[in-house]
Design a protein around this motif. Structure first.
Motif, PDB file in Angstrom:
ATOM      1  N   THR A  15      27.531  40.302  56.702  1.00 32.19           N
ATOM      2  CA  THR A  15      27.960  40.613  57.961  1.00 32.19           C
ATOM      3  C   THR A  15      26.537  41.101  58.959  1.00 32.19           C
ATOM      4  OG1 THR A  15      28.096  42.959  57.497  1.00 32.19           O
ATOM      5  CG2 THR A  15      30.053  41.632  57.409  1.00 32.19           C
ATOM      6  N   GLY A  16      25.322  41.314  58.375  1.00 33.70           N
ATOM      7  CA  GLY A  16      24.480  41.366  59.342  1.00 33.70           C
ATOM      8  C   GLY A  16      24.065  40.349  59.949  1.00 33.70           C
ATOM      9  N   ALA A  17      24.036  39.148  59.163  1.00 42.23           N
ATOM     10  CA  ALA A  17      23.699  37.828  60.102  1.00 42.23           C
ATOM     11  C   ALA A  17      24.586  37.481  61.002  1.00 42.23           C
ATOM     12  CB  ALA A  17      23.393  36.698  59.046  1.00 42.23           C
ATOM     13  N   LEU A  18      25.979  37.953  60.669  1.00 37.83           N
ATOM     14  CA  LEU A  18      27.141  37.434  61.431  1.00 37.83           C
ATOM     15  C   LEU A  18      27.142  38.443  62.637  1.00 37.83           C
ATOM     16  CD1 LEU A  18      29.697  36.625  58.775  1.00 37.83           C
ATOM     17  CD2 LEU A  18      28.078  35.172  59.991  1.00 37.83           C
ATOM     18  N   ARG A  53      37.283  43.260  58.726  1.00 38.68           N
ATOM     19  CA  ARG A  53      36.936  44.487  59.197  1.00 38.68           C
ATOM     20  C   ARG A  53      35.457  44.622  59.287  1.00 38.68           C
ATOM     21  NH1 ARG A  53      35.331  49.017  57.573  1.00 38.68           N
ATOM     22  NH2 ARG A  53      35.745  48.574  55.195  1.00 38.68           N
ATOM     23  N   ASP A  54      34.727  44.483  58.351  1.00 43.10           N
ATOM     24  CA  ASP A  54      33.352  44.959  58.179  1.00 43.10           C
ATOM     25  C   ASP A  54      32.541  43.973  59.138  1.00 43.10           C
ATOM     26  OD1 ASP A  54      33.453  46.666  56.141  1.00 43.10           O
ATOM     27  OD2 ASP A  54      32.850  45.407  54.613  1.00 43.10           O
ATOM     28  N   GLU A  73      33.511  45.382  62.957  1.00 42.89           N
ATOM     29  CA  GLU A  73      32.744  46.545  62.985  1.00 42.89           C
ATOM     30  C   GLU A  73      31.184  46.461  62.942  1.00 42.89           C
ATOM     31  OE1 GLU A  73      34.273  49.187  60.011  1.00 42.89           O
ATOM     32  OE2 GLU A  73      36.030  49.811  61.131  1.00 42.89           O
ATOM     33  N   SER A  74      30.771  45.573  62.456  1.00 43.56           N
ATOM     34  CA  SER A  74      29.191  45.409  62.453  1.00 43.56           C
ATOM     35  C   SER A  74      28.733  44.761  63.822  1.00 43.56           C
ATOM     36  CB  SER A  74      28.685  44.594  61.144  1.00 43.56           C
ATOM     37  OG  SER A  74      29.122  43.097  61.263  1.00 43.56           O
ATOM     38  N   SER A  75      29.794  44.025  64.507  1.00 45.02           N
ATOM     39  CA  SER A  75      29.702  43.330  65.678  1.00 45.02           C
ATOM     40  C   SER A  75      29.816  44.089  66.837  1.00 45.02           C
ATOM     41  CB  SER A  75      30.411  42.165  65.707  1.00 45.02           C
ATOM     42  OG  SER A  75      29.863  41.167  64.796  1.00 45.02           O
TER      43      SER A  75
END
Length: 163
Positions: free
Chosen positions: A30-33, A67-68, A71-73
């Motif tokens: 999710t960090g890259a996304l 969800r992750d 939320e990370s976005s």
């Protein structure tokens, strides 16, 4: 032991601890996304602050990944829920800016939820493993549809377009 029917993994076997992505694996994915989602929203001139997205998905692992990612976005996630009754209640009562709907929820179709969202003016995206558009009622076919498995950047770009 023999296992009949789908389970939380969608693989027709009991879920194993190894099926659940670790926090590090989810963060790496999710960090890259999250940059993709933020970039798509910035290009659309929109802010993610307070943008509430209903997630309707019956596969626990898929729901957690979505969800992750959201939320990370910077999105605020409502749910995730995997049952028609729970999703209908949220679709009718919650303040929502958009929704992601899995078409098949434990053998039931999500279309009553989509109709409530459409009536309320809440944009949504269908996620489906089905190739045939004919399963979608005619009045809902204009909605965006993404095939499973969906890739994070693709989901984020389509979500940014519809909301």
């Amino acid at each position: 032991a023999e296992w009949d029917g789908p389970d939380a993994t969608g693989q027709g076997r009991p879920a194993l601890a190894s099926d659940v992505p670790s926090a590090a694996q989810r963060a790496a994915t999710t960090g890259a996304l999250n940059k993709t989602g933020q970039r798509a929203m910035a290009q659309a001139g929109k802010s993610l602050n307070g943008v509430r997205i209903l997630v309707v998905e019956d596969n626990f692992l898929a729901a957690e990944v979505v969800r992750d990612l959201l939320e990370s976005s910077g999105y605020a996630v409502v749910g995730p829920v995997g049952r028609i009754t729970d999703a209908l209640r949220l679709a009718e009562q919650e303040a929502l800016d958009g929704a992601i709907l899995d078409i098949n929820l434990n053998g039931e179709r999500c279309f009553p939820i989509a109709l409530v969202l459409r009536r309320r003016g809440v944009p949504f995206v269908f996620l489906t493993g089905y190739d045939d558009e004919a399963i979608i009622p005619v009045e809902l076919r204009p909605a965006r549809r993404l095939g499973k498995p969906v890739f994070g950047p693709q989901l984020m770009e389509v979500l940014a377009e519809v909301i």
